[in-house]
Design an enzyme around this catalytic site. Sequence first.
Site, mmCIF file in Angstrom:
data_model
loop_
_atom_site.group_PDB
_atom_site.id
_atom_site.type_symbol
_atom_site.label_atom_id
_atom_site.label_comp_id
_atom_site.label_asym_id
_atom_site.label_seq_id
_atom_site.Cartn_x
_atom_site.Cartn_y
_atom_site.Cartn_z
ATOM 1 N N LYS A 181 2.519 -3.290 7.315
ATOM 2 C CA LYS A 181 2.705 -3.500 5.868
ATOM 3 C C LYS A 181 4.141 -3.120 5.472
ATOM 4 C CE LYS A 181 -0.009 -4.572 3.149
ATOM 5 N NZ LYS A 181 -0.412 -5.918 2.669
ATOM 6 N N THR A 214 0.823 -1.209 0.000
ATOM 7 C CA THR A 214 0.000 0.000 0.000
ATOM 8 C C THR A 214 0.863 1.267 0.000
ATOM 9 O OG1 THR A 214 -1.419 1.304 1.486
ATOM 10 C CG2 THR A 214 -0.144 -0.416 2.517
ATOM 11 N N ASP A 215 0.298 2.345 -0.545
ATOM 12 C CA ASP A 215 0.997 3.642 -0.514
ATOM 13 C C ASP A 215 1.148 4.166 0.914
ATOM 14 O OD1 ASP A 215 -1.665 4.335 -0.012
ATOM 15 O OD2 ASP A 215 -1.782 5.864 -1.578
ATOM 16 N N GLU A 216 0.367 3.580 1.857
ATOM 17 C CA GLU A 216 0.400 4.100 3.231
ATOM 18 C C GLU A 216 1.754 3.890 3.899
ATOM 19 O OE1 GLU A 216 -3.145 3.517 5.562
ATOM 20 O OE2 GLU A 216 -4.363 3.259 3.761
ATOM 21 N N TYR A 271 -1.297 -0.347 11.197
ATOM 22 C CA TYR A 271 -1.554 -1.037 9.922
ATOM 23 C C TYR A 271 -0.422 -0.789 8.937
ATOM 24 C CZ TYR A 271 -3.196 -1.484 5.104
ATOM 25 O OH TYR A 271 -3.274 -1.775 3.763
#
Length: 349
Positions: free
Chosen positions: A163, A134-136, A159
């Site tokens: 990741k 994810t870009d997060e 989260y």
Amino acid sequence: MKTYLITGGAGFIGSNFIHYMLKKYKDIKIINLDKLTYAGNLENLKSVGNNENYNFVQGDICDRDLVSSLFEKYDIDYVVNFAAESHVDRSILDPKTFVKTNVLGTVNLLDVAKKAWESKEGFKSYKKYVQVSTDEVYGSLGETGYFTETTPIDSHSPYSSSKASADLMVKSYFDTYKMPINITRCSNNYGPYQFPEKLIPLIINNCLKGKALPVYGDGMNIRDWLYVEDHCKAIDMVINSGSVGEVYNIGGHNERTNLHIIKTIINYLHENVDTSINESLITFVEDRKGHDRRYGIDPTKIKEELGWYPETKFEDGIKMTIKWYLENKDWMDNVTSGDYQKYYDKMYN
Ligand code: NAD
Ligand code: TYD
């Protein structure tokens, strides 16, 4: 005939990916390994349940014996890891579960795949492990700039930190063992089968039920939205043509504030369903802890290297998505029965 081990295929993006792949290829085999947590739902895959190229196995990616037995039973060419705890708010309530599935589960998959695929001569070039990330992991942007593949990892929530940790483990299997891997980092997805803890399906469901629409903080946080099928297309291209060891960012330059998204949904439902659905439902609530302000993907690398481009414009995709939820009210009733209300009350009441 290529064999894909898809993990987390009963969730939102995984199930869309399985539909996409079985529609596109008639000569592939898919093994879907999913624990069926609250977010996993076999209803999402009802129409492919009898497809002879598709097999479902219920189980945990952390279960080494189970994952090993799948590699013994099938000649797996690709692992595509979607399995994850995926919701930021739940990670704030309970970070440990995120470390277990997202980090330890990933390492378990990597390790079993390495054992099955590695020989004295190294790895066969056509095997590949793809980590759906994810870009997060890049953290939060200011008003300008975009995330590229070389933006430093600066995750904030439990989260995104889980990741990011998983991504680093995947990278280490390439750097250390030369295991063929790719990591994809996509922006926020929307579309059919998304669990209504995430912004778009939650707002659609609440509008239809006449419930308050919870807006965190000032509602001006920005997310970069991509229709889920465009994400599926990108993952397929990375599996087939991504350079081994590389990271690919995926996004279509569709940045919107949360308030814009919410008002778009309200306007559509006001015009097409019920005039009592209006902006009076908007309710500002306490901000999410550590709330990232803005995400924005620079997709130049995947566009230039692999020829990927997004096909669905946000204005079309959001209408298709709202229509899907209107046509699948049973699906929504199903997933919001059981423990959903308990979660909702804990979060919002
Ligand atoms: P989701 O929560 O809808 O689905 C996750 C699936 O994984 C569920 O079917 C669940 O049952 C399964 N699962 C959870 N723990 C498991 C375990 N231990 N073993 C086996 N299966 C398990 O998530 P999603 O939105 O479909 O996201 C899929 C992946 O894509 C995640 O890795 C997520 O980080 C990533 N991602 C999501 C988005 C997004 O906008 N949703 C954007 C970029 C990347
Ligand atoms: P979400 O769908 O949880 O995705 P993510 O946090 O992974 O980007 O949230 C999208 C944005 O919407 C995020 O800025 C938080 C905000 N949000 C609300 O304002 N209210 C809500 O009820 C939810 C679920 C999210």
